[in-house]
Design an enzyme around this catalytic site. Structure first.
Site: not given
Ligand code: NAD
Length: 484
Positions: A281, A385, A172
């Site tokens: 990231c 973050e 997915k």
């Protein structure tokens, strides 16, 4: 408008209930595709298809599956420009970046795992009176769930080792960036990969993603995405004892020691902060600078950042395109406002930018790269973050203080240290609580090395043999020597 379909049992098909979602281009804010809004019934079909293909696929030799990976790499390489253009359309990242990073790595992920498999030797352990053999079997059908920031790059990073080790796949991609996963499905279809080996189901995380996590016929989950979602993944899959790999968020530090080469450190820190609009990231969004070098480093860094060209991602001259969506832009802007509330001062950026865009009337998710100073290293904008083009600067007076600031983070994914003294760099790096630390470089990757995070940044490692381990079950076969 493109109509993207699921790929299940070797057939392109809509969601069973016929519902769809729109895919948006963040540079123009236009609808560019529809994707199926799949549900658990679509996942069910994908799992049935995967199970029916499992036996034949896992009975191929490793060498034969490595051959498949090579063919996939070759076929994707032919489409590299198409992949890059599509990735840019879907994400708003500069085309030059999509070419250099996204398209190139999607090809090399397959090629790397094919080559790596061929270099492996059987693992065995001799005893005085017996021999141990490590026998690998696939995990079975695995669920691969991926984010929007490096869409095909991260999907192929999982698909390649999963196929290599004999698993079948229900994948997915992010609903925000579904287009290049569709190119992968088309490519596998053109290559006549046996039906059911690779299945792709599009849709929303809490619907189709959750159905993948919950399906008892899926034995392993490899997930890359945010920490909050990772918690849901763990909560759902761990009690079912599924094999689990979690690659999650980060709040990575860039540490400039007082003996750093200023020019090199500025270049590296800018790249670490603003590549892909800060949406990698591994991006370094907290920059820690020794006071003794701050006067030289900070003005040079701010100057370089202010020179970055924000604009139309399709232009060669563009350094930074959009962020992923207008909603995300608003999130990043809310952190800029928060920084001001937290006592911060903006040294550059802070406002939306449309420079160089051919359609100035379009809203577009453009944001200038933003540098904030004056906030505490414990403030929200220096600890949460943000995943956008915004960094905070902090100074320190000695190494221990720097380490304390770096390791105070709940995250532990990556970091970089800048110093002319390589021994000192290594020693410092070894004290940072994170999965990857670079010395005098950033995002320099050898695909054989372990990749992953500690603390809230994840569980497990990917890359080289760590991916092979994740995507296989190990049986130790101990054979006793006769008459001993
Ligand atoms: P996200 O967690 O929102 O989504 C990731 C994927 O999970 C998407 O496909 C989404 O549809 C799906 N999902 C959402 N809810 C789900 C649920 N309940 N069940 C199953 N699947 C669900 O993350 P994102 O916003 O797409 O990506 C950004 C995040 O990913 C950042 O936090 C970034 O640091 C992280 N990331 C980590 C790495 C790494 O290697 N550690 C790499 C890239 C991105």
């Amino acid at each position: 408008m493109q109509e993207v379909l699921n790929y299940i049992a070797g057939e392109f098909q809509p969601a069973e209930d016929g519902t769809t979602l729109y895919d948006i281009n963040p540079a123009l804010e236009t609808q560019i595709a529809t994707i199926p809004r799949s549900k658990s019934s679509d996942v069910e079909k994908a799992v049935v298809a995967a199970h029916s293909a499992q036996k034949a696929w896992s009975s191929l030799t490793l060498e034969m599956r490595a051959g498949w990976l090579d063919r996939i790499a070759d076929a994707l390489e032919v489409k590299a420009e198409h992949i890059a253009q599509t990735e840019t359309l879907d994400t708003g990242k500069p085309l030059s970046l999509s070419r250099r990073v996204d398209a190139a790595r999607s090809v090399s992920n397959f090629r790397f795992f094919a080559d790596f498999a061929r270099q492996q030797t059987p693992e065995s352990f001799e005893m005085d009176d017996a021999m141990n053999y490590v026998h690998r079997t696939p995990v079975g059908t695995v669920g691969l769930i991926t984010p929007w920031n490096l869409p095909l790059y991260l999907l192929s990073w999982k698909v390649a080792p999963a196929l290599l080790m004999g698993n079948t796949i229900v994948a997915k991609p992010s609903e925000i960036t579904p287009l290049t996963a569709n190119i992968l499905a088309q490519t596998l279809d053109e290559l006549d990969l046996p039906a059911g080996v690779f299945n792709l189901v599009h849709g929303l995380g809490p619907e189709v993603g959750q159905a993948i996590l919950e399906h008892p016929g899926i034995q392993g989950i490899s997930f890359t995405g945010g920490t909050a979602t990772g918690r849901i993944v763990a909560r759902t899959a761990a009690p079912m004892f599924k094999k689990l790999s979690l690659e999650l968020g980060g709040k990575n530090a860039t540490i400039i020691l007082e003996d750093a080469d200023v020019e090199l450190a500025v270049q590296g820190a800018v790249k670490a902060a603003f590549t892909n609009s800060g949406q990698v990231c591994l991006c370094g969004s907290r920059i820690m600078i020794h006071e003794a070098i701050a006067e030289a480093f900070i003005p040079a860094f701010v100057q370089r950042v202010s020179e970055l060209k924000v604009g139309d991602p399709m232009l060669e001259s563009t350094d930074m395109g959009t962020v992923i969506s207008y909603e995300h832009l608003q999130k990043v802007e809310s952190y800029i406002e928060l920084a001001l509330e937290e006592g911060g001062k903006i040294l550059t950026g802070g406002t939306q930018a449309m420079t160089g865009h051919p359609h100035p009337e379009a809203r577009g998710a453009y944001l200038r790269p933003t540098v904030v100073t004056g906030v505490s290293s414990a403030s929200r904008c220096a600890t949460e973050e943000i995943f956008g083009p915004m960094v905070t600067l902090h100074t320190f007076t000695d190494e221990q203080q720097a380490l304390d600031m770096v390791n105070a983070s709940e995250y532990g994914l990556a970091g970089s240290v800048w110093t002319k003294d390589l021994e000192r760099g290594r020693a410092f790096a070894s004290q940072i609580e994170s999965g990857i630390v670079w010395v005098n470089t950033w995002l320099h990757r050898d695909l054989r090395t372990p990749f992953g995070g500690m603390k809230l940044s994840g569980v497990g490692r990917e890359g080289g043999r760590w991916s092979m381990d994740f995507f296989s079950e190990l049986t130790n076969i101990c054979v006793k020597h006769p008459d001993q």
